[in-house]
Write an enzyme that holds these catalytic residues in place. Structure first.
Site, PDB file in Angstrom:
ATOM      1  N   GLY A 126      48.235  37.477  43.763  1.00  0.00           N
ATOM      2  CA  GLY A 126      49.159  38.228  44.616  1.00  0.00           C
ATOM      3  C   GLY A 126      49.683  39.504  43.976  1.00  0.00           C
ATOM      4  O   GLY A 126      50.737  39.995  44.357  1.00  0.00           O
ATOM      5  N   ILE A 184      40.809  50.837  34.606  1.00  0.00           N
ATOM      6  CA  ILE A 184      39.830  51.709  35.255  1.00  0.00           C
ATOM      7  C   ILE A 184      40.618  52.688  36.122  1.00  0.00           C
ATOM      8  O   ILE A 184      41.384  52.256  36.990  1.00  0.00           O
ATOM      9  CB  ILE A 184      38.866  50.896  36.157  1.00  0.00           C
ATOM     10  CG1 ILE A 184      38.309  49.680  35.423  1.00  0.00           C
ATOM     11  CG2 ILE A 184      37.775  51.783  36.754  1.00  0.00           C
ATOM     12  CD1 ILE A 184      37.139  49.925  34.548  1.00  0.00           C
ATOM     13  N   ARG A 193      39.027  30.355  47.527  1.00  0.00           N
ATOM     14  CA  ARG A 193      39.726  29.918  48.754  1.00  0.00           C
ATOM     15  C   ARG A 193      39.424  30.898  49.879  1.00  0.00           C
ATOM     16  O   ARG A 193      38.797  31.921  49.658  1.00  0.00           O
ATOM     17  CB  ARG A 193      41.230  29.919  48.479  1.00  0.00           C
ATOM     18  CG  ARG A 193      41.676  31.299  47.964  1.00  0.00           C
ATOM     19  CD  ARG A 193      43.152  31.482  47.879  1.00  0.00           C
ATOM     20  NE  ARG A 193      43.516  32.659  47.119  1.00  0.00           N
ATOM     21  CZ  ARG A 193      43.579  33.896  47.587  1.00  0.00           C
ATOM     22  NH1 ARG A 193      43.251  34.128  48.835  1.00  0.00           N
ATOM     23  NH2 ARG A 193      43.923  34.903  46.817  1.00  0.00           N
ATOM     24  N   VAL A 236      43.262  36.178  52.843  1.00  0.00           N
ATOM     25  CA  VAL A 236      44.079  36.758  53.914  1.00  0.00           C
ATOM     26  C   VAL A 236      43.193  37.610  54.833  1.00  0.00           C
ATOM     27  O   VAL A 236      43.267  37.514  56.055  1.00  0.00           O
ATOM     28  CB  VAL A 236      45.195  37.637  53.292  1.00  0.00           C
ATOM     29  CG1 VAL A 236      45.959  38.373  54.386  1.00  0.00           C
ATOM     30  CG2 VAL A 236      46.139  36.798  52.432  1.00  0.00           C
TER      31      VAL A 236
HETATM   32  P1  ADP Z   1      44.176  37.697  49.053  1.00  0.00           P
HETATM   33  O1  ADP Z   1      43.306  37.842  47.861  1.00  0.00           O
HETATM   34  O2  ADP Z   1      43.725  36.690  50.032  1.00  0.00           O
HETATM   35  O3  ADP Z   1      44.560  39.004  49.636  1.00  0.00           O
HETATM   36  P2  ADP Z   1      46.748  37.430  47.781  1.00  0.00           P
HETATM   37  O4  ADP Z   1      46.540  37.504  46.325  1.00  0.00           O
HETATM   38  O5  ADP Z   1      47.370  38.550  48.512  1.00  0.00           O
HETATM   39  O6  ADP Z   1      45.413  36.974  48.482  1.00  0.00           O
HETATM   40  O7  ADP Z   1      47.579  36.093  48.049  1.00  0.00           O
HETATM   41  C1  ADP Z   1      47.338  35.335  49.199  1.00  0.00           C
HETATM   42  C2  ADP Z   1      48.592  35.101  49.968  1.00  0.00           C
HETATM   43  O8  ADP Z   1      49.282  33.998  49.473  1.00  0.00           O
HETATM   44  C3  ADP Z   1      49.554  36.274  49.951  1.00  0.00           C
HETATM   45  O9  ADP Z   1      50.170  36.367  51.209  1.00  0.00           O
HETATM   46  C4  ADP Z   1      50.526  35.874  48.860  1.00  0.00           C
HETATM   47  O10 ADP Z   1      51.777  36.472  49.010  1.00  0.00           O
HETATM   48  C5  ADP Z   1      50.567  34.390  49.062  1.00  0.00           C
HETATM   49  N1  ADP Z   1      50.828  33.682  47.844  1.00  0.00           N
HETATM   50  C6  ADP Z   1      50.248  33.838  46.647  1.00  0.00           C
HETATM   51  N2  ADP Z   1      50.714  32.952  45.775  1.00  0.00           N
HETATM   52  C7  ADP Z   1      51.603  32.192  46.446  1.00  0.00           C
HETATM   53  C8  ADP Z   1      52.422  31.062  46.122  1.00  0.00           C
HETATM   54  N3  ADP Z   1      52.431  30.545  44.910  1.00  0.00           N
HETATM   55  N4  ADP Z   1      53.207  30.530  47.065  1.00  0.00           N
HETATM   56  C9  ADP Z   1      53.217  31.051  48.299  1.00  0.00           C
HETATM   57  N5  ADP Z   1      52.468  32.075  48.689  1.00  0.00           N
HETATM   58  C10 ADP Z   1      51.685  32.637  47.780  1.00  0.00           C
HETATM   59  P1  ADP Z   2      45.422  39.239  41.440  1.00  0.00           P
HETATM   60  O1  ADP Z   2      44.986  37.937  40.831  1.00  0.00           O
HETATM   61  O2  ADP Z   2      46.887  39.427  41.441  1.00  0.00           O
HETATM   62  O3  ADP Z   2      44.748  39.506  42.739  1.00  0.00           O
HETATM   63  P2  ADP Z   2      43.558  41.110  40.218  1.00  0.00           P
HETATM   64  O4  ADP Z   2      43.038  40.888  38.850  1.00  0.00           O
HETATM   65  O5  ADP Z   2      42.650  40.800  41.343  1.00  0.00           O
HETATM   66  O6  ADP Z   2      44.920  40.328  40.386  1.00  0.00           O
HETATM   67  O7  ADP Z   2      44.052  42.616  40.353  1.00  0.00           O
HETATM   68  C1  ADP Z   2      44.834  43.049  41.443  1.00  0.00           C
HETATM   69  C2  ADP Z   2      44.743  44.564  41.579  1.00  0.00           C
HETATM   70  O8  ADP Z   2      45.216  45.224  40.381  1.00  0.00           O
HETATM   71  C3  ADP Z   2      43.329  45.103  41.756  1.00  0.00           C
HETATM   72  O9  ADP Z   2      42.902  45.064  43.090  1.00  0.00           O
HETATM   73  C4  ADP Z   2      43.459  46.510  41.222  1.00  0.00           C
HETATM   74  O10 ADP Z   2      44.013  47.380  42.180  1.00  0.00           O
HETATM   75  C5  ADP Z   2      44.451  46.356  40.071  1.00  0.00           C
HETATM   76  N1  ADP Z   2      43.714  46.143  38.797  1.00  0.00           N
HETATM   77  C6  ADP Z   2      43.472  44.978  38.193  1.00  0.00           C
HETATM   78  N2  ADP Z   2      42.773  45.129  37.043  1.00  0.00           N
HETATM   79  C7  ADP Z   2      42.565  46.462  36.914  1.00  0.00           C
HETATM   80  C8  ADP Z   2      41.896  47.284  35.938  1.00  0.00           C
HETATM   81  N3  ADP Z   2      41.320  46.770  34.859  1.00  0.00           N
HETATM   82  N4  ADP Z   2      41.870  48.617  36.157  1.00  0.00           N
HETATM   83  C9  ADP Z   2      42.467  49.167  37.241  1.00  0.00           C
HETATM   84  N5  ADP Z   2      43.105  48.471  38.176  1.00  0.00           N
HETATM   85  C10 ADP Z   2      43.163  47.119  38.036  1.00  0.00           C
END
Ligand code: ADP
Ligand code: ADP
Ligand code: MG
Length: 446
Positions: free
Chosen positions: A163, A202, A291, A294
């Site tokens: 998130g 990046i 999973r 969204v």
């Molecule tokens: P996606 O990769 O599907 O876009 P997100 O990283 O945005 O997913 O998280 C999925 C959804 O679940 C988001 O709406 C986020 O706010 C919610 N979310 C993530 N972690 C939790 C949690 N521990 N409890 C409740 N909602 C959560």
């Molecule tokens: P989450 O588990 O919260 O979804 P992610 O690792 O997928 O976290 O990263 C969420 C967002 O943060 C990415 O979509 C990107 O915009 C930014 N981000 C993450 N890692 C990097 C990176 N190494 N360089 C630049 N942006 C990053």
């Protein structure tokens, strides 16, 4: 499958109930004390109250949920997204209780759930990852050494993160110690795990992810990409498919890479492989979400494949009944996430009563939501209210439909980010398809 318990709330619970109804599967909703009047409770065939409002005592309460599933004799549990959807412990307890967890096995979730470890698995297979630590880091000194090697800016991330939380960019050696401590602390609070890792930041990348589906017989296919570069604080708010930077060749390359990654761990069920793509169109594995996501509806509208039904069928040991070459990519689809929040007050959540509601509709508009007029949005959960999904035969058509849908939408009683989304989709760079993950920071003075 005869009966599924949905271990979630909000629009995703409604989305899953709808798929089950169409498949003639009985549905059981669970709800917390504040969610008695929630739409998912009204729509399900049965509903069980599993505890007080706090997530830790209800939607994250494994014991209560398993008890509920046993009482109603559910064959399976669908975890949705958020909450327990990426908990390997929950998946394991389901497995041990003889309840099918609709998702990959607990072992696979475990392998991919720790993002630092998942990177090692992918790197060892010779696939591209973002340069950085091999696994987690334990001290500021270690972080500094790696940062010197890969060069600033670097990014510190929670190994169990999600998130967009538990992430900090570090531009110089001086800033590193403080950022290290903050991310560690934030991960402990948000994810009950203070393990963190470091990688190269990046600059101006695109977030491009590939949807995959895998069955229990070794068949894995991909359903193309989603561009999720429009983010605020590393959290997606607008997603689209196809991406304006992905051509057929790149799609095939990234698709093959995602399928390979799923194969490496013996993945089954739906999943999403997230990549960052740099200016030269090099792509790097970032993480895998084990999973439903969204933004899954944009892939459904583009390919005509119902992802939730596929996910349920795979859990019922069915084979995927299509081959990679049968996957057709037809439309251009954009999703906007309408949140109950106030952009003028630093996007502070804005819970309350929905006093008036007018939902857009018409040709090419799909609405996924769980709100209705008179409904009270509790302050305890995520602020996402409505997903507007606009489909057109071209990108311009999809944008035009989204624009008029946002104009039609009326939500009275709570603040929303509707106007903010409207500004984005009217922005000339967005319309030209020229943007990256820094778009919002660059274009809005927030
Ligand atoms: P996606 O990769 O599907 O876009 P997100 O990283 O945005 O997913 O998280 C999925 C959804 O679940 C988001 O709406 C986020 O706010 C919610 N979310 C993530 N972690 C939790 C949690 N521990 N409890 C409740 N909602 C959560
Ligand atoms: P989450 O588990 O919260 O979804 P992610 O690792 O997928 O976290 O990263 C969420 C967002 O943060 C990415 O979509 C990107 O915009 C930014 N981000 C993450 N890692 C990097 C990176 N190494 N360089 C630049 N942006 C990053
Ligand atoms: Mg992510």
């Amino acid at each position: 499958m005869y009966k599924i318990l949905i271990a979630n709330r909000g629009e995703i619970a409604v989305r899953i109930i709808r798929a089950c109804k169409e498949m003639n599967i009985r549905t059981v909703a669970i709800y917390s004390e504040v969610d008695k009047k929630a739409l998912h409770v009204k729509l399900a065939d049965e509903a069980v109250c599993i505890g007080p409002a706090e997530s830790s005592k209800s939607y994250l309460n494994i014991k209560s949920i398993i008890e509920a599933a046993n009482i109603v004799k559910a064959d399976a549990i669908h975890p949705g997204f958020g909450f327990l959807s990426e908990s390997s412990l929950f998946a394991k307890i389901c497995e041990e209780s003889n309840i099918k967890f609709i998702g990959p096995t607990s072992k696979v979730i475990d392998l991919l759930g720790n993002k630092a470890n998942a990177k090692i698995t992918v790197k060892n297979a010779g696939l591209p990852v973002i340069p950085g630590s091999e696994g987690s880091i334990s001290s500021i000194k270690e972080a500094t050494n790696i940062a010197e090697k890969i060069g600033y800016p670097v990014i510190l991330k929670a190994s169990s993160g999600g998130g967009g939380k538990g992430i900090r960019i570090v531009y110089s050696k001086k800033e590193l110690p403080q950022a290290f401590n903050i991310v560690k602390q934030e991960s402990k609070i948000s994810f009950n795990d203070d393990e963190i890792y470091i990688e190269k930041y990046i600059e101006n990348p695109r977030h491009i992810e590939i949807q995959i589906i895998a069955d229990e017989y070794g068949n894995i296919i991909h359903l193309g990409e989603r561009d999720c570069s429009i983010q605020r604080k590393n959290q997606k708010i607008i997603e689209e498919t196809p991406s304006t930077i992905v051509d057929d060749k790149l799609r095939e390359k990234m698709g093959k890479c995602a399928v390979k990654i799923a194969g490496l761990v013996g993945y089954t069920s739906l999943g999403t492989v997230e990549f960052l793509v740099d200016k030269d169109k090099n792509f790097y594995f970032m993480e895998m979400n084990t999973r439903i996501q969204v933004e899954h509806p944009i892939t459904e509208e583009r390919t005509g494949i119902d992802l939730v039904k596929e996910q349920i069928r795979i859990s019922a040991h069915e084979k995927i009944n299509l081959k990679q070459k049968d996957v057709l990519f037809n439309n251009h689809v954009i999703e906007c996430r309408i949140n109950a929040e106030n952009p003028l007050k630093d996007f502070k959540p804005s819970p309350g009563i929905i006093k008036g509601l007018y939902m857009p509709g018409g040709n090419g508009i799909r609405i996924d939501t769980a709100i209705y007029e008179g409904y009270t949005i509790p302050h305890n959960y995520d602020s996402m209210l409505i997903k507007i999904i606009a489909k057109g035969s071209t990108r311009n058509e999809a944008i035009a439909k989204m624009k008029r849908a946002l104009e039609e939408l009326v939500v009275d009683g709570v603040e929303t980010n509707k106007e903010f989304l409207y500004e984005i989709i009217k922005n000339p760079s967005f319309i030209r398809g020229e943007f990256d993950t820094s778009f919002i920071n660059k274009n809005f003075d927030l």
